[in-house]
Design a protein around this motif. Structure first.
Motif, PDB file in Angstrom:
ATOM      1  N   LYS A 127       0.885  -1.271   0.134  1.00  0.00           N
ATOM      2  CA  LYS A 127       0.082  -0.149   0.114  1.00  0.00           C
ATOM      3  C   LYS A 127       1.017   1.486   0.057  1.00  0.00           C
ATOM      4  O   LYS A 127       0.619   2.262   0.340  1.00  0.00           O
ATOM      5  CB  LYS A 127      -0.855  -0.118   1.303  1.00  0.00           C
ATOM      6  N   THR A 128       2.134   1.290  -0.420  1.00  0.00           N
ATOM      7  CA  THR A 128       2.864   2.210  -0.253  1.00  0.00           C
ATOM      8  C   THR A 128       3.596   2.299  -1.565  1.00  0.00           C
ATOM      9  O   THR A 128       3.501   1.434  -2.395  1.00  0.00           O
ATOM     10  CB  THR A 128       4.460   1.929   0.795  1.00  0.00           C
ATOM     11  N   PRO A 129       4.446   3.513  -1.892  1.00  0.00           N
ATOM     12  CA  PRO A 129       4.918   3.557  -3.311  1.00  0.00           C
ATOM     13  C   PRO A 129       6.094   2.652  -3.257  1.00  0.00           C
ATOM     14  O   PRO A 129       6.736   2.720  -4.617  1.00  0.00           O
ATOM     15  CB  PRO A 129       5.056   5.159  -3.282  1.00  0.00           C
ATOM     16  N   TYR A 130       6.460   1.957  -2.271  1.00  0.00           N
ATOM     17  CA  TYR A 130       7.725   1.379  -2.316  1.00  0.00           C
ATOM     18  C   TYR A 130       7.600  -0.191  -2.890  1.00  0.00           C
ATOM     19  O   TYR A 130       6.357  -0.768  -2.409  1.00  0.00           O
ATOM     20  CB  TYR A 130       8.408   1.194  -0.821  1.00  0.00           C
ATOM     21  N   GLN A 131       8.479  -0.623  -3.513  1.00  0.00           N
ATOM     22  CA  GLN A 131       8.370  -2.339  -3.563  1.00  0.00           C
ATOM     23  C   GLN A 131       8.821  -3.010  -2.315  1.00  0.00           C
ATOM     24  O   GLN A 131      10.238  -2.897  -2.222  1.00  0.00           O
ATOM     25  CB  GLN A 131       8.982  -2.664  -4.795  1.00  0.00           C
ATOM     26  N   ASP A 132       8.088  -3.571  -1.474  1.00  0.00           N
ATOM     27  CA  ASP A 132       8.550  -4.072  -0.203  1.00  0.00           C
ATOM     28  C   ASP A 132       8.340  -5.607  -0.050  1.00  0.00           C
ATOM     29  O   ASP A 132       8.552  -5.993   0.934  1.00  0.00           O
ATOM     30  CB  ASP A 132       7.930  -3.246   0.723  1.00  0.00           C
ATOM     31  N   ARG A 133       7.978  -6.090  -1.012  1.00  0.00           N
ATOM     32  CA  ARG A 133       7.619  -7.473  -0.981  1.00  0.00           C
ATOM     33  C   ARG A 133       8.144  -8.432  -2.157  1.00  0.00           C
ATOM     34  O   ARG A 133       8.416  -7.829  -3.291  1.00  0.00           O
ATOM     35  CB  ARG A 133       6.096  -7.885  -0.938  1.00  0.00           C
ATOM     36  N   VAL A 134       8.661  -9.583  -1.962  1.00  0.00           N
ATOM     37  CA  VAL A 134       8.832 -10.655  -2.974  1.00  0.00           C
ATOM     38  C   VAL A 134       7.997 -11.660  -2.841  1.00  0.00           C
ATOM     39  O   VAL A 134       7.916 -12.232  -2.104  1.00  0.00           O
ATOM     40  CB  VAL A 134      10.504 -10.922  -2.894  1.00  0.00           C
ATOM     41  N   HIS A 135       7.443 -12.135  -4.479  1.00  0.00           N
ATOM     42  CA  HIS A 135       6.718 -13.136  -4.277  1.00  0.00           C
ATOM     43  C   HIS A 135       7.539 -14.197  -4.941  1.00  0.00           C
ATOM     44  O   HIS A 135       8.069 -14.216  -5.889  1.00  0.00           O
ATOM     45  CB  HIS A 135       5.568 -12.917  -5.309  1.00  0.00           C
ATOM     46  N   ILE A 136       7.422 -15.396  -4.400  1.00  0.00           N
ATOM     47  CA  ILE A 136       8.023 -16.596  -4.588  1.00  0.00           C
ATOM     48  C   ILE A 136       7.244 -17.646  -5.202  1.00  0.00           C
ATOM     49  O   ILE A 136       6.227 -18.121  -4.315  1.00  0.00           O
ATOM     50  CB  ILE A 136       8.843 -17.046  -3.565  1.00  0.00           C
ATOM     51  N   GLN A 137       7.368 -17.953  -6.428  1.00  0.00           N
ATOM     52  CA  GLN A 137       6.459 -18.920  -7.013  1.00  0.00           C
ATOM     53  C   GLN A 137       6.977 -20.011  -7.875  1.00  0.00           C
ATOM     54  O   GLN A 137       7.889 -20.079  -8.462  1.00  0.00           O
ATOM     55  CB  GLN A 137       5.592 -18.137  -8.061  1.00  0.00           C
ATOM     56  N   PHE A 138       6.194 -21.307  -7.198  1.00  0.00           N
ATOM     57  CA  PHE A 138       6.705 -22.672  -7.912  1.00  0.00           C
ATOM     58  C   PHE A 138       5.723 -23.074  -8.697  1.00  0.00           C
ATOM     59  O   PHE A 138       4.468 -23.017  -8.280  1.00  0.00           O
ATOM     60  CB  PHE A 138       7.124 -23.733  -7.044  1.00  0.00           C
TER      61      PHE A 138
END
Length: 213
Positions: free
Chosen positions: A96-107
């Motif tokens: 919800k911020t202008p920052y990219q603060d998460r990483v999604h890890i997908q298999f």
């Protein structure tokens, strides 16, 4: 016993076993009747038939053992080949911020095998997610805050996201089963569970395990 040229001492097993039976029978017969023993054709034929049956049984046992080992090797090779196809995809995401603060890890399971007991954890640290199976064609994964990985948030309009993704990749370990064999993937390397460096294990798995030299 010295190995044969191919390194397999079992090559001599049928001959040694047959010799032991013959010597044992001869000694047993001699100790029973001593010098009064005479050659008996019927007895000799019966013993020959018996020894032939023993030889067939030994040969069948060796063949069965060889077949079992070969099947096990084939099964292991197939599992390892499938394990190398199990890769992860990393994507940075804002919340919800202008920052990219998460990483999604997908298999995504693109194999024809059921992948069992998938697990994501920080190398030498806590488990991020565990599950039971990932069926063929299905996706599985989790989203982690960069701060939980010790990585700074990506500033707005900062196009240099590659380093953040590379840091996340260096930290994450993917653990899973293929055909009841356990594997770990870290970056581009795939290890069997028993051969994985201790530094890559989850903190729970490290308990009681001696560090590798």
């Amino acid at each position: 016993m010295r190995n044969t040229p191919d390194g397999n001492p079992m090559h001599w097993t049928p001959y040694l076993t047959a010799l032991a039976f013959i010597l044992g029978w001869g000694f047993g017969g001699w100790s029973t009747c001593g010098a009064s023993c005479r050659f008996n054709v019927n007895l000799f034929e019966a013993i020959g038939t018996w020894l032939g049956g023993v030889g067939v049984a030994i040969a069948a046992g060796i063949f069965t053992l060889h077949r079992y080992r070969e099947d096990s090797r084939n099964e292991s090779r197939a599992a390892i080949s499938t394990a190398h196809l199990c890769t992860l995809r990393y994507t940075l995401k804002p919340e919800k911020t202008p920052y990219q603060d998460r990483v999604h890890i997908q298999f995504t399971n693109k194999t024809s095998e059921i992948i069992g007991q998938p697990s994501l954890h920080i190398a030498g640290g806590k488990v991020l997610r565990r599950d039971t199976i990932v069926a063929p064609g299905r996706g599985w994964g989790t989203t982690v805050y960069l701060s939980d990985l010790g990585i700074a948030n990506i500033q707005p309009h900062n196009s240099n996201t590659k380093e953040a993704l590379n840091q996340a990749k260096r930290l994450i370990v993917f653990e899973f089963d293929v055909r009841n064999r356990r594997f770990l993937r870290h970056l581009e390397r795939v290890y069997s569970s028993s051969e994985a460096p201790a530094t890559l294990l989850a903190s729970d798995d490290n308990k009681g395990r001696q560090p590798q030299a």
